[in-house]
Design a protein around this motif. Structure first.
Motif: not given
Length: 165
Positions: A4, A16, A18-22, A150-154
């Protein structure tokens, strides 16, 4: 680091969702890191820019103009917005984080301002022109930084570190 984690190296762009969460990271000295968060769409991106713009006879390469390179701030910001699919985003929806732009050399030259300052100034001008809201700036000085998106947590974080010795 796991799969990730994406290290965004000098002259690179990464995006990236949110779904990729990279987790996108750039380690910066005089380079400027431009992080974009488009929370409404769950998209984010990071550009690691070496120089503000081509100088003299230098020209942007085909790869740079097609958004595959972030060597120059003037090419990287439009490419980053395009890669995120955010060209038509409502004003104020995209947020920016700037980090880096340090003066990593102890001496000042009389030829030009320190490159870090030039990088930051160009990024700020372009973000203003693009009507992207800057929510955090950690630039200048003589310390390096690591910008993490943090793309998952934005969300984002900036960590400072000093030069050895």
């Amino acid at each position: 680091m796991n799969t990730r984690d994406v290290q965004v190296r000098m002259c690179e762009i990464a995006v990236s969702t949110r779904e990729d969460a990279r987790i996108l990271r750039a380690t910066l000295g005089s380079c400027v890191g431009i992080g974009l968060l488009w929370r409404a769409r769950g998209a984010c991106g990071l550009a690691h820019c070496l120089l503000p713009q081509p100088v003299g006879k230098a020209r942007s390469t085909q790869a740079e103009r097609q958004g595959q390179d972030a060597k120059y701030v003037v090419d990287a910001l439009p490419a980053l917005i395009s890669l995120m699919g955010a060209q038509g985003a409502p004003e104020g929806e995209i947020e920016a984080v700037l980090a880096g732009g340090a003066n990593m050399m102890h001496h000042r030259t009389t030829i030009h301002e320190p490159i870090g300052e030039l990088n930051v100034r160009m990024a700020q001008q372009l973000l203003t022109h693009a009507r992207v809201r800057v929510i955090h700036t950690d630039v200048g000085g003589e310390c390096g930084r690591q910008l993490t998106i943090d793309c998952g947590q934005q969300n984002y974080a900036v960590r400072r570190f000093s030069r050895p010795g």
